[in-house]
Design a protein around this motif. Sequence first.
Motif, PDB file in Angstrom:
ATOM      1  N   SER A 153       0.829  -1.204   0.000  1.00  0.00           N
ATOM      2  CA  SER A 153       0.000   0.000   0.000  1.00  0.00           C
ATOM      3  C   SER A 153       0.863   1.253   0.000  1.00  0.00           C
ATOM      4  N   MET A 154       1.956   1.229   0.756  1.00  0.00           N
ATOM      5  CA  MET A 154       2.868   2.374   0.755  1.00  0.00           C
ATOM      6  C   MET A 154       3.486   2.565  -0.621  1.00  0.00           C
ATOM      7  N   LEU A 155       3.818   1.451  -1.263  1.00  0.00           N
ATOM      8  CA  LEU A 155       4.382   1.541  -2.608  1.00  0.00           C
ATOM      9  C   LEU A 155       3.358   2.118  -3.573  1.00  0.00           C
ATOM     10  N   ARG A 156       2.097   1.710  -3.447  1.00  0.00           N
ATOM     11  CA  ARG A 156       1.044   2.257  -4.309  1.00  0.00           C
ATOM     12  C   ARG A 156       0.882   3.757  -4.093  1.00  0.00           C
ATOM     13  N   ILE A 157       0.990   4.195  -2.838  1.00  0.00           N
ATOM     14  CA  ILE A 157       0.897   5.630  -2.570  1.00  0.00           C
ATOM     15  C   ILE A 157       2.030   6.357  -3.282  1.00  0.00           C
ATOM     16  N   GLY A 158       3.239   5.807  -3.169  1.00  0.00           N
ATOM     17  CA  GLY A 158       4.371   6.417  -3.838  1.00  0.00           C
ATOM     18  C   GLY A 158       4.191   6.506  -5.340  1.00  0.00           C
ATOM     19  N   PHE A 159       3.522   5.502  -5.917  1.00  0.00           N
ATOM     20  CA  PHE A 159       3.278   5.496  -7.359  1.00  0.00           C
ATOM     21  C   PHE A 159       2.091   6.379  -7.722  1.00  0.00           C
ATOM     22  N   HIS A 160       0.995   6.253  -6.993  1.00  0.00           N
ATOM     23  CA  HIS A 160      -0.223   6.962  -7.370  1.00  0.00           C
ATOM     24  C   HIS A 160      -0.117   8.461  -7.138  1.00  0.00           C
ATOM     25  N   THR A 161       0.681   8.864  -6.167  1.00  0.00           N
ATOM     26  CA  THR A 161       0.812  10.299  -5.934  1.00  0.00           C
ATOM     27  C   THR A 161       1.525  10.983  -7.092  1.00  0.00           C
ATOM     28  N   GLY A 162       2.267  10.201  -7.890  1.00  0.00           N
ATOM     29  CA  GLY A 162       2.925  10.772  -9.058  1.00  0.00           C
ATOM     30  C   GLY A 162       2.224  10.480 -10.365  1.00  0.00           C
ATOM     31  N   ALA A 163       1.255   9.565 -10.328  1.00  0.00           N
ATOM     32  CA  ALA A 163       0.609   9.137 -11.574  1.00  0.00           C
ATOM     33  C   ALA A 163      -0.274  10.211 -12.185  1.00  0.00           C
ATOM     34  N   SER A 164      -0.496  11.288 -11.432  1.00  0.00           N
ATOM     35  CA  SER A 164      -1.351  12.362 -11.942  1.00  0.00           C
ATOM     36  C   SER A 164      -0.600  13.319 -12.848  1.00  0.00           C
ATOM     37  N   VAL A 165       0.711  13.117 -13.022  1.00  0.00           N
ATOM     38  CA  VAL A 165       1.481  14.047 -13.840  1.00  0.00           C
ATOM     39  C   VAL A 165       1.142  13.860 -15.317  1.00  0.00           C
ATOM     40  N   THR A 166       1.169  14.924 -16.058  1.00  0.00           N
ATOM     41  CA  THR A 166       1.084  14.831 -17.506  1.00  0.00           C
ATOM     42  C   THR A 166       2.258  15.582 -18.092  1.00  0.00           C
ATOM     43  N   ALA A 167       2.980  14.909 -18.973  1.00  0.00           N
ATOM     44  CA  ALA A 167       4.125  15.539 -19.624  1.00  0.00           C
ATOM     45  C   ALA A 167       3.681  16.406 -20.790  1.00  0.00           C
ATOM     46  N   GLN A 168       2.388  16.366 -21.093  1.00  0.00           N
ATOM     47  CA  GLN A 168       1.849  17.167 -22.178  1.00  0.00           C
ATOM     48  C   GLN A 168       1.621  18.602 -21.680  1.00  0.00           C
ATOM     49  N   CYS A 169       1.324  19.486 -22.564  1.00  0.00           N
ATOM     50  CA  CYS A 169       1.045  20.874 -22.198  1.00  0.00           C
ATOM     51  C   CYS A 169      -0.456  21.029 -21.878  1.00  0.00           C
ATOM     52  N   PRO A 170      -0.849  21.636 -20.761  1.00  0.00           N
ATOM     53  CA  PRO A 170       0.015  22.181 -19.719  1.00  0.00           C
ATOM     54  C   PRO A 170       0.542  21.091 -18.789  1.00  0.00           C
ATOM     55  N   PHE A 171       1.756  21.290 -18.308  1.00  0.00           N
ATOM     56  CA  PHE A 171       2.436  20.329 -17.451  1.00  0.00           C
ATOM     57  C   PHE A 171       1.894  20.468 -16.033  1.00  0.00           C
ATOM     58  N   THR A 172       1.077  19.525 -15.606  1.00  0.00           N
ATOM     59  CA  THR A 172       0.416  19.623 -14.304  1.00  0.00           C
ATOM     60  C   THR A 172       0.464  18.285 -13.593  1.00  0.00           C
ATOM     61  N   GLY A 173       0.116  18.308 -12.296  1.00  0.00           N
ATOM     62  CA  GLY A 173       0.034  17.091 -11.511  1.00  0.00           C
ATOM     63  C   GLY A 173       1.396  16.579 -11.100  1.00  0.00           C
ATOM     64  N   GLY A 174       1.449  15.306 -10.718  1.00  0.00           N
ATOM     65  CA  GLY A 174       2.707  14.687 -10.346  1.00  0.00           C
ATOM     66  C   GLY A 174       2.919  14.616  -8.849  1.00  0.00           C
ATOM     67  N   VAL A 175       4.068  14.037  -8.463  1.00  0.00           N
ATOM     68  CA  VAL A 175       4.388  13.898  -7.047  1.00  0.00           C
ATOM     69  C   VAL A 175       4.374  15.260  -6.364  1.00  0.00           C
ATOM     70  N   ASN A 176       4.913  16.262  -7.051  1.00  0.00           N
ATOM     71  CA  ASN A 176       4.933  17.603  -6.505  1.00  0.00           C
ATOM     72  C   ASN A 176       3.502  18.115  -6.326  1.00  0.00           C
ATOM     73  N   GLY A 177       3.154  18.529  -5.139  1.00  0.00           N
ATOM     74  CA  GLY A 177       1.799  18.982  -4.842  1.00  0.00           C
ATOM     75  C   GLY A 177       1.142  18.179  -3.747  1.00  0.00           C
ATOM     76  N   GLY A 178       1.564  16.893  -3.586  1.00  0.00           N
ATOM     77  CA  GLY A 178       1.008  16.063  -2.518  1.00  0.00           C
ATOM     78  C   GLY A 178      -0.491  15.869  -2.631  1.00  0.00           C
TER      79      GLY A 178
END
Length: 336
Positions: free
Chosen positions: A49-74
């Motif tokens: 579950s901790m590993l999933r949190i580490g993955f899912h908290t970053g899975a919201s990032v999009t490298a497309q424009c606009p660049f949003t989401g990701g681990v940054n933001g919590g």
Amino acid sequence: MRRRLHLHQHQEGAPSRLPVSSLECNASTYMDIAMAVNASIPGNASAPSMLRIGFHTGASVTAQCPFTGGVNGGWLQFPAEAANFRSAGISDALAVLAAIKVAYPCITFADLSSLAGSIAVEISGGPAIAWYPGRLDSLLPGPASPQFSTRIPDAMFNAAGVSYFYTNVGLTIRESTVFNGGGHSIGGADPTQSGWNGVFTPYGDAWPTPTNRYFTDLVNLNWRVDNSTPTADNRLQFMPDSNDINITTDGQGGTIIRLPSDIAFKDSNVLLEWSKVYANDPALFENDFTRTVQRYQQMGAGYGYTLNTSFLWTGFTNSTQGFGTNIAPLLDTDAY
């Protein structure tokens, strides 16, 4: 403890930015936090579950424009984001991290959740993953519609969906393959939480031996629809096509399973080729996995985000220096 509040003004043609805060601990406190995370995972039971949190908290990032989401933001600190069905089963582990955050207010939730993901791999018997602090916490949730959490991958993805998701995140096919396989090297699924039912390897919550067992089974076994293991809403999952219980179960009543998104790595020629590479080379798998996880955790939408290089987590046994602060992607054309 130092706190900085950043109020970003909207610029014409740019997405609105949310107010964020950054926090910084000293080195000894980061070590105390790591020990607290370790102590919160008795017997490795909540490591997946901790590993999933580490993955899912970053899975919201999009490298497309606009660049949003990701681990940054919590983002998983916000109930609306954490409640997405794709993250079902992590609420208890999130509550544990929330308590640690209260005990150590100098760390951002973004830093804490990514550190917990790294620690989960190591205490399960896997490799140590280097980690730098410096991620910011948003003080407000992300957009109400669509929420960042809707970008988290769906276990029902086919090969096209898997490839699209990881490409959108900014990972290469090679990185996508090792990231998925490493993430599914420990733990499994609980029908009362995620809805699926079974374990990914016979080792359950422990890192498998050999380390690339997920890939050797995925590639070398035939898989059929599992019609015998109870799942929520009769969810589709797969099990080894064998009558040998030593192959189909973990010896403790758990069925060895693959989700539809796992089988997708056999349905695409390029995903299958990289799966075969890792099935044949456990050392390469472990190296690429640790590199990709560290790179993934250092990806995230800007908002003034820079890694804090005054501290480097090198594992409980001080066994890794990691791959630096600016990690180049593992290209599909690179030699291995």
